[in-house]
Structure formats: C-alpha cells, structure tokens
Design a protein around this motif. Structure first.
Motif, short mmCIF file in Angstrom:
data_model
loop_
_atom_site.label_atom_id
_atom_site.label_comp_id
_atom_site.label_asym_id
_atom_site.label_seq_id
_atom_site.Cartn_x
_atom_site.Cartn_y
_atom_site.Cartn_z
N GLY A 97 -4.00 5.50 5.26
CA GLY A 97 -5.23 4.31 5.16
C GLY A 97 -5.04 3.12 4.42
O GLY A 97 -5.96 2.33 4.43
N ALA A 98 -3.79 3.24 3.92
CA ALA A 98 -3.36 1.98 3.01
C ALA A 98 -4.52 1.59 2.17
O ALA A 98 -4.97 0.45 1.91
CB ALA A 98 -3.09 0.88 4.01
N ASP A 99 -5.24 2.65 1.60
CA ASP A 99 -6.52 2.25 0.65
C ASP A 99 -6.24 2.27 -0.66
O ASP A 99 -6.98 2.11 -1.67
CB ASP A 99 -7.46 3.27 0.99
CG ASP A 99 -7.32 4.66 0.76
OD1 ASP A 99 -6.14 5.02 0.54
OD2 ASP A 99 -8.06 5.54 1.17
N TRP A 100 -4.83 2.60 -1.19
CA TRP A 100 -4.23 2.45 -2.55
C TRP A 100 -3.04 1.21 -2.50
O TRP A 100 -2.14 1.24 -1.90
CB TRP A 100 -3.61 3.38 -3.12
CG TRP A 100 -3.61 3.53 -4.69
CD1 TRP A 100 -4.33 3.46 -6.02
CD2 TRP A 100 -2.22 2.71 -5.28
NE1 TRP A 100 -3.55 3.15 -6.91
CE2 TRP A 100 -2.31 2.85 -6.60
CE3 TRP A 100 -0.74 2.53 -4.53
CZ2 TRP A 100 -1.33 2.50 -7.26
CZ3 TRP A 100 -0.06 2.15 -5.32
CH2 TRP A 100 -0.14 2.07 -6.82
N ARG A 101 -3.48 0.17 -3.23
CA ARG A 101 -2.46 -0.86 -3.26
C ARG A 101 -2.06 -1.10 -4.73
O ARG A 101 -2.62 -1.05 -5.78
CB ARG A 101 -2.82 -2.36 -2.84
CG ARG A 101 -3.22 -2.18 -1.16
CD ARG A 101 -3.60 -3.39 -0.78
NE ARG A 101 -3.81 -3.38 0.76
CZ ARG A 101 -2.64 -3.51 1.77
NH1 ARG A 101 -1.36 -4.01 1.18
NH2 ARG A 101 -2.89 -3.47 2.99
N ARG B 25 -3.62 8.63 -0.71
CA ARG B 25 -4.37 10.06 -0.35
C ARG B 25 -3.27 11.10 -0.44
O ARG B 25 -2.20 10.98 -0.09
CB ARG B 25 -4.90 9.74 1.29
CG ARG B 25 -5.86 8.62 1.27
CD ARG B 25 -6.30 8.59 2.62
NE ARG B 25 -7.20 7.59 3.05
CZ ARG B 25 -7.81 7.23 4.29
NH1 ARG B 25 -7.52 7.99 5.26
NH2 ARG B 25 -8.47 6.21 4.32
N ALA C 191 0.60 -1.25 -0.02
CA ALA C 191 0.05 -0.14 0.13
C ALA C 191 0.86 1.17 -0.21
O ALA C 191 2.10 1.26 0.34
CB ALA C 191 -0.99 0.09 1.18
#
Length: 370
Positions: A252-256, A296, A248
């Motif tokens: 937030g580690a919301d893009w990998r 982000r 990531a």
C-alpha cells in the motif's frame, strides 16, 4: 535453518500465577484452560498445573482430550452438554457439566445415564448470554434435585464488567447472587473479580486470562498484580537494508520514510497470528531495544525501523510480546485484548517449553519442544 518464529512457554510462570491467584481468597481454584489453553496448549497447561484443584473447559470435546491423556483432576464443562451423547460421556468419564438451558435437561431425560453426573447451575444475573433467569431458579433446582442421576455441585454466574472499576452492573450482579440462600456453594469469580473481590464466600473461583500473565484489570498492569508472562512470542531479524527519505515501505506504500532509514525485516506476520492491523509505531524488541513497526504487517514478515539501533544485525533476537514487552500493551495498540492475540497464534508457530531454574533467573535456560 529452522524458521525462528516461536512461542516460548514458561511453565513455572503458569504455576506462579496459579498459586498467586489461589492465595487471593478461600475456596478451590479451577484453572480455565479452554481454547487450547488460551493458545498455550491444552494438555501441557493441565500437566503444568497437575496440582490444580480442577480445570474448566468450554466443551465436552476439550474435556475428553484431557481424560484420554490420563488427566484425572476434576473438570467442569462451561457450556455443558450439547446432546444426550455428551451427557453419557460425562457420566462415563466423571466430567461435570454446567446446565444453562432447559433443553439440556430435556436431552438428559432422553437417555439412561450409567452413573451420576455432577452439575453446576448457571444463573443469568445480568450478562444476558446464557443461563437461567433468577425467577426460573427454584423450578430448575427442583428438577435437578428430583433426578437421582444428577448431583448439584455449585451455582454459578458470569460477570459482564468485573474489570471496570466503577461498574454498576458488577455491583448489581453481586447483589443479585447474594440476595438469596443457595442450596450449594457459589462459583462467581473470573480473573477480574478475583483481584477486586466480590465479598461473597465462594466454593470455586475460575481464573482464566490472569493465569497466562495478562492483566484482567485495565487500570493495573500484570507486573503490578504480580503476574508473570507465560508466553514470549519470539523471532529473529533476517535482513537489513537502507531506504532513502521519501521512499515507501510495505504493501500500500502508506508508510514513507521521513529520514534515511535502516529497515529490519523480521520473520513473523499475520500467517503466524501476529495482528495484521498492528499500527506503525507498535513496539518490537530487537536485542532488548524497542524499535517501531513500519509499514503494514504482511503474511510472513514485518518491518521495523532500526535507524536508532545501530548494533542490530541479521540474527538479532526479537520479542513481539512476553517477559519484557507486555502483551497487554501490544493488544491495546491493536485495538484488541490479549485473549485474541494468544488464541489466534497459528499452528506453524512452534511452541517451545522453557523452565526457569528455582535458584536464579540469570542461569542459561534449557529449551525443549512442547
């Protein structure tokens, strides 16, 4: 090394846009430079447009900044006076005021004016924000006429949906303003109405956002309208590294990463006014090549995917919006409008003036602090 994030302002483009919109019709053209010149700098906008017919600002405070700096062009304050003291300032400094509420006239009656004040009567033709309703117009006009210290200059209104191609409300507002004879000339057109036309002869038009190179028409780009970007938000790549597939990037580690990815770090963030809610995939120009935003937006940095741009390196030039990347495109992706992107730039973003030479756009440019 100085932090490289900066807003480069091309004043020749501001003048180009003003002359372009001025040529769209007859009447005078007041440049709207409120809200610190839509983030471009109030005083410098006025100085760059020193030949403008006049300026429109939101409040007396803004008008006084211009007057105290020696700007002597005509100025109209779109929200009018907030109290009797501002009526007096307007009289002393030759500032015109919009009158949109009975209380403003009551406050005028509470003081003795040292000189005549030019006033614009605002009619609420359908925006339902401020302004007198049409049925109140005759009484207000009579009250202004009876006051020997008030000089009625224009009747104005503001359109709610001039940018919508098939807007019924725009047609209704135009019809209402043309349905009667007014004792003075009208001021109707904002940026969108300038390009679509009202069919009504106006004494003063009031372009705003189009002056700064943003399209007021959602179905036409700024380039299609002949407008030029005045501001380029620029920065530099300050770091690059590789991230293996599956890992990531960012809060937030919301893009990998779906593949081994070369990541570029750029020094700009929401602390500078770059929109925090810019989604992954938002384009960023790195040395002229579009690279997608990943992860982000943080306060001071963003990250982009440089995998398909192997020549990008630490120090590569970055354009967030400007001459080559439309601010309207970025705004649409962020679910907002260019006005907000311009106005929310924070003071830590250096404003730098750049003038294009008249003979060629390929000559190296000289830059100076604004």
């Amino acid at each position: 090394m100085t932090r490289p994030t900066r807003a480069v302002i091309n004043w020749s483009h501001l003048r180009h846009n003003y002359e372009l919109v001025k040529a769209t019709g007859t009447g005078r053209t007041y440049a709207v430079i409120k809200a610190n010149g839509y983030g471009h700098g109030l005083l410098n906008c006025a100085r760059a447009l020193s030949g403008a017919d006049g300026f429109a600002v939101a409040c007396v405070d803004e008008a006084m900044v211009l007057r105290e700096a020696g700007i002597q062009r005509k100025i109209v304050v779109l929200q009018g006076a907030y109290d009797g003291a501002e009526w007096k300032l307007a009289a002393e400094h030759n500032i015109q005021l919009v009158v949109h509420h009975e209380q403003q006239l009551d406050e005028r009656d509470s003081i003795t004016l040292p000189a005549t004040v030019g006033v614009w009567l605002k009619i609420n033709s359908g925006m339902n924000r401020v302004g007198f309703r049409p049925e109140q117009a005759d009484a207000v006009l009579a009250r202004i006429s009876a006051d020997d210290k008030l000089d009625l200059r224009h009747v104005m209104t503001h359109f709610a949906a001039a940018d919508e191609a098939d807007s019924g409300s725009f047609a209704e507002q135009v019809a209402l303003m043309s349905s009667r004879e007014w004792p003075v000339s009208l001021s109707l057109s904002n940026s969108a109405a300038l390009f679509r036309g009202t069919g009504i002869e106006e004494g003063v038009r009031r372009p705003g956002i189009c002056l700064y190179g943003s399209s007021p028409m959602p179905h036409k780009t700024a380039a299609e309208l002949g407008l030029k970007a005045v501001m380029s938000l620029e920065s530099r790549v300050i770091s690059t590294h590789k991230v293996p597939a599956g890992e990531a990037v960012g809060y937030g580690a919301d893009w990998r990463a779906e593949r081994d990815t070369r990541v570029g770090v750029i020094t700009v963030g929401y602390g500078d006014g770059y929109p925090r809610h810019a989604p992954a995939g938002t384009p960023v120009l790195v040395d002229g090549v579009e690279c997608p935003l990943i992860g982000r937006v943080s306060m001071d940095m963003i990250t982009v995917d440089l995998t398909d741009h192997p020549l990008a390196h630490i120090g590569s030039h970055v354009e967030l919006w400007g001459d080559h990347l439309s601010v309207d495109r970025i705004a649409a992706l962020c679910g907002t409008i260019s006005y907000e992107l311009f106005c929310q730039l924070t003071p830590r973003v250096k404003r730098v003036a750049r003038e294009l030479p008249s003979d060629t756009q390929n000559t190296p440019l000289a830059a100076a602090r604004v």
